[in-house]
Design a protein around this motif. Structure first.
Motif, PDB file in Angstrom:
ATOM      1  N   PHE A 163      37.888  52.805  38.068  1.00 26.16           N
ATOM      2  CA  PHE A 163      36.956  51.796  37.581  1.00 26.16           C
ATOM      3  C   PHE A 163      37.334  51.239  36.202  1.00 26.16           C
ATOM      4  N   VAL A 164      37.533  52.089  35.213  1.00 23.90           N
ATOM      5  CA  VAL A 164      37.802  51.602  33.858  1.00 23.90           C
ATOM      6  C   VAL A 164      39.164  50.930  33.774  1.00 23.90           C
ATOM      7  N   GLU A 165      40.224  51.644  34.161  1.00 21.52           N
ATOM      8  CA  GLU A 165      41.574  51.085  34.077  1.00 21.52           C
ATOM      9  C   GLU A 165      41.726  49.875  34.991  1.00 21.52           C
ATOM     10  N   GLY A 166      41.086  49.948  36.158  1.00 18.69           N
ATOM     11  CA  GLY A 166      41.191  48.842  37.106  1.00 18.69           C
ATOM     12  C   GLY A 166      40.640  47.545  36.553  1.00 18.69           C
ATOM     13  N   PHE A 167      39.489  47.628  35.895  1.00 22.58           N
ATOM     14  CA  PHE A 167      38.911  46.407  35.329  1.00 22.58           C
ATOM     15  C   PHE A 167      39.661  45.953  34.088  1.00 22.58           C
ATOM     16  N   ASN A 168      40.260  46.887  33.358  1.00 25.45           N
ATOM     17  CA  ASN A 168      41.124  46.477  32.244  1.00 25.45           C
ATOM     18  C   ASN A 168      42.303  45.663  32.763  1.00 25.45           C
ATOM     19  N   ASN A 169      42.880  46.100  33.885  1.00 21.65           N
ATOM     20  CA  ASN A 169      44.002  45.380  34.477  1.00 21.65           C
ATOM     21  C   ASN A 169      43.565  44.018  35.009  1.00 21.65           C
ATOM     22  N   LEU A 170      42.385  43.960  35.609  1.00 19.90           N
ATOM     23  CA  LEU A 170      41.880  42.672  36.098  1.00 19.90           C
ATOM     24  C   LEU A 170      41.676  41.694  34.945  1.00 19.90           C
ATOM     25  N   ARG A 171      41.168  42.213  33.841  1.00 20.65           N
ATOM     26  CA  ARG A 171      40.931  41.354  32.671  1.00 20.65           C
ATOM     27  C   ARG A 171      42.246  40.860  32.083  1.00 20.65           C
ATOM     28  N   ASP A 172      43.268  41.749  32.061  1.00 18.77           N
ATOM     29  CA  ASP A 172      44.552  41.387  31.467  1.00 18.77           C
ATOM     30  C   ASP A 172      45.379  40.480  32.371  1.00 18.77           C
ATOM     31  N   ASP A 173      45.050  40.434  33.656  1.00 16.80           N
ATOM     32  CA  ASP A 173      45.806  39.622  34.608  1.00 16.80           C
ATOM     33  C   ASP A 173      44.827  38.763  35.400  1.00 16.80           C
ATOM     34  N   GLU A 175      44.657  35.739  36.246  1.00 17.09           N
ATOM     35  CA  GLU A 175      45.134  34.769  37.232  1.00 17.09           C
ATOM     36  C   GLU A 175      45.196  35.378  38.628  1.00 17.09           C
ATOM     37  N   LYS A 176      45.347  36.695  38.695  1.00 14.43           N
ATOM     38  CA  LYS A 176      45.453  37.356  39.995  1.00 14.43           C
ATOM     39  C   LYS A 176      44.131  37.999  40.425  1.00 14.43           C
ATOM     40  N   LEU A 177      43.051  37.665  39.715  1.00 14.06           N
ATOM     41  CA  LEU A 177      41.751  38.266  40.000  1.00 14.06           C
ATOM     42  C   LEU A 177      41.335  38.059  41.452  1.00 14.06           C
ATOM     43  N   GLU A 178      41.416  36.827  41.935  1.00 14.41           N
ATOM     44  CA  GLU A 178      40.953  36.526  43.285  1.00 14.41           C
ATOM     45  C   GLU A 178      41.724  37.337  44.326  1.00 14.41           C
ATOM     46  N   ILE A 181      40.671  41.093  44.064  1.00 15.96           N
ATOM     47  CA  ILE A 181      39.344  41.333  44.627  1.00 15.96           C
ATOM     48  C   ILE A 181      39.403  41.246  46.152  1.00 15.96           C
ATOM     49  N   ASN A 182      40.163  40.282  46.653  1.00 17.71           N
ATOM     50  CA  ASN A 182      40.320  40.144  48.102  1.00 17.71           C
ATOM     51  C   ASN A 182      40.953  41.390  48.709  1.00 17.71           C
ATOM     52  N   ARG A 183      41.936  41.954  48.014  1.00 15.22           N
ATOM     53  CA  ARG A 183      42.574  43.188  48.485  1.00 15.22           C
ATOM     54  C   ARG A 183      41.555  44.324  48.540  1.00 15.22           C
ATOM     55  N   ARG A 212      29.309  52.427  31.477  1.00 13.11           N
ATOM     56  CA  ARG A 212      30.312  51.585  30.829  1.00 13.11           C
ATOM     57  C   ARG A 212      30.635  50.442  31.796  1.00 13.11           C
ATOM     58  N   ALA A 213      29.717  49.486  31.879  1.00 17.56           N
ATOM     59  CA  ALA A 213      29.887  48.398  32.838  1.00 17.56           C
ATOM     60  C   ALA A 213      29.219  47.140  32.316  1.00 17.56           C
ATOM     61  N   THR A 214      29.951  46.045  32.315  1.00 14.09           N
ATOM     62  CA  THR A 214      29.390  44.751  31.922  1.00 14.09           C
ATOM     63  C   THR A 214      28.751  44.096  33.142  1.00 14.09           C
ATOM     64  N   GLU A 215      27.976  43.066  32.902  1.00 16.30           N
ATOM     65  CA  GLU A 215      27.365  42.327  34.015  1.00 16.30           C
ATOM     66  C   GLU A 215      28.444  41.766  34.935  1.00 16.30           C
ATOM     67  N   TRP A 216      29.538  41.294  34.329  1.00 17.54           N
ATOM     68  CA  TRP A 216      30.632  40.730  35.125  1.00 17.54           C
ATOM     69  C   TRP A 216      31.248  41.799  36.022  1.00 17.54           C
ATOM     70  N   GLN A 217      31.453  43.005  35.488  1.00 14.41           N
ATOM     71  CA  GLN A 217      32.021  44.091  36.286  1.00 14.41           C
ATOM     72  C   GLN A 217      31.091  44.469  37.444  1.00 14.41           C
ATOM     73  N   ILE A 218      29.805  44.509  37.149  1.00 11.69           N
ATOM     74  CA  ILE A 218      28.837  44.822  38.215  1.00 11.69           C
ATOM     75  C   ILE A 218      28.863  43.746  39.279  1.00 11.69           C
ATOM     76  N   GLU A 219      28.970  42.488  38.885  1.00 17.59           N
ATOM     77  CA  GLU A 219      29.034  41.391  39.855  1.00 17.59           C
ATOM     78  C   GLU A 219      30.262  41.523  40.756  1.00 17.59           C
ATOM     79  N   GLN A 220      31.411  41.878  40.169  1.00 17.84           N
ATOM     80  CA  GLN A 220      32.627  42.042  40.975  1.00 17.84           C
ATOM     81  C   GLN A 220      32.470  43.202  41.950  1.00 17.84           C
ATOM     82  N   MET A 221      31.865  44.299  41.488  1.00 14.29           N
ATOM     83  CA  MET A 221      31.634  45.440  42.368  1.00 14.29           C
ATOM     84  C   MET A 221      30.660  45.080  43.492  1.00 14.29           C
ATOM     85  N   GLN A 222      29.651  44.275  43.154  1.00 18.05           N
ATOM     86  CA  GLN A 222      28.702  43.814  44.179  1.00 18.05           C
ATOM     87  C   GLN A 222      29.426  43.029  45.263  1.00 18.05           C
ATOM     88  N   ALA A 223      30.325  42.134  44.844  1.00 15.70           N
ATOM     89  CA  ALA A 223      31.058  41.309  45.800  1.00 15.70           C
ATOM     90  C   ALA A 223      31.927  42.172  46.706  1.00 15.70           C
TER      91      ALA A 223
END
Length: 281
Positions: A163-173, A175-178, A181-183, A212-223
């Motif tokens: 969870f923590v490292e994964g969202f750090n990687n999503l934030r740092d990259d 452009e590949k978020l979509e 998340i699809n994966r 340790r979760a932002t609203e954005w992180q919770i939204e991504q987990m919801q999706a």
């Protein structure tokens, strides 16, 4: 241009050839049986039949393991190396739950209740057990949904998301978020490790745990969870929160996870000195 096309065609016909500036040089094939061609034509009673080389299976498994994003050290985790001796009964229960889930997987993976949650105390072995499940599942064959032949099977694909490292990687990259998340939504089995990892804070003179979760992180987990819930796709979840704690973070997400895993949920609570393997001698 014709020479380039000729080289490309030659490499395509024989993968054991490598392209170099001074021409094509032959490298040692990884498979002596098929010379890396993945199969061959065989005469059977006057009819040419294509025979797949066993190395195709080995390559598929190797690719499955590589794309899982499970680290090299975690790939060694299995049930045999999990220590239950001198541990509280709840740890043994978690071990038995993980083993039972793996044994049941092929019968339940398309059912509503097809997931597992190991929750509670840090250091009790939740990640080890679920990583063991993931490692075994990557070597388990399931029907291939892309094939018309219902008998055709392939190795289950697993994706590990800390969870923590994964969202750090999503934030740092970003452009590949979509794509990422699809994966997470579509992979056969998703392993979410340390969901909503808690952090300690002072509140009204006492130290409390908060997610340790932002609203954005919770939204991504919801999706992610909602997609998997609707499409009956299994999730492996470890978290330091218990069921009520997850509901406090996000009730909709937690209720879906619970419905998906209610037959395979264990909450580990008790004396941290006895539960946490890092506190041992």
């Amino acid at each position: 241009m014709e020479q380039i096309k000729a080289k490309a065609n030659e490499v395509q016909k024989n993968p054991s050839l490598a392209d170099k500036q001074d021409g094509l040089i032959e490298r040692e094939p990884k498979c002596n049986e098929c010379q890396d061609k993945l199969g061959w034509l065989e005469d059977r009673n006057g009819i040419e039949v294509y025979v797949k080389c066993p190395c195709r299976e080995q390559r598929a498994l190797a690719n499955n393991i590589r794309t899982s994003e499970i680290t090299d050290s975690f790939r060694k985790a299995d049930f045999k190396t999990f220590q239950t001796e001198d541990k509280p009964e709840i740890v043994q229960h978690a071990y038995e739950c993980a083993v039972t889930y793996f044994k049941d997987f092929k019968d339940i993976y398309k059912e509503r209740c097809n997931s597992i949650q190991l929750l509670g105390s840090s250091g009790a072995g939740k990640t080890h057990l679920l990583t063991a499940v993931a490692n075994y599942l990557m070597r388990t064959k399931i029907p291939d949904p892309k094939e018309y032949d219902k008998e055709r099977q392939r190795y289950a694909q697993v994706h590990y998301f800390p969870f923590v490292e994964g969202f750090n990687n999503l934030r740092d990259d970003f452009e590949k978020l979509e794509a990422k998340i699809n994966r997470m939504q579509t992979v056969d089995v998703l392993f979410i490790d340390d969901l909503f990892k808690p952090v300690s804070k002072w509140h009204n003179g006492e130290r409390i745990k908060v997610p340790r979760a932002t609203e954005w992180q919770i939204e991504q987990m919801q999706a992610v969870v909602n997609y998997r819930y609707l499409n009956h796709k299994p999730v492996l979840v470890s978290s330091e929160w218990d069921v009520d704690g997850l509901f406090d973070v996000d009730e909709a997400l937690a209720s879906r996870l619970y419905e998906m895993s209610k037959d395979y949920t264990v909450v580990i609570k008790g004396d941290r000195m006895k539960l946490n393997h890092r506190m041992g001698d």
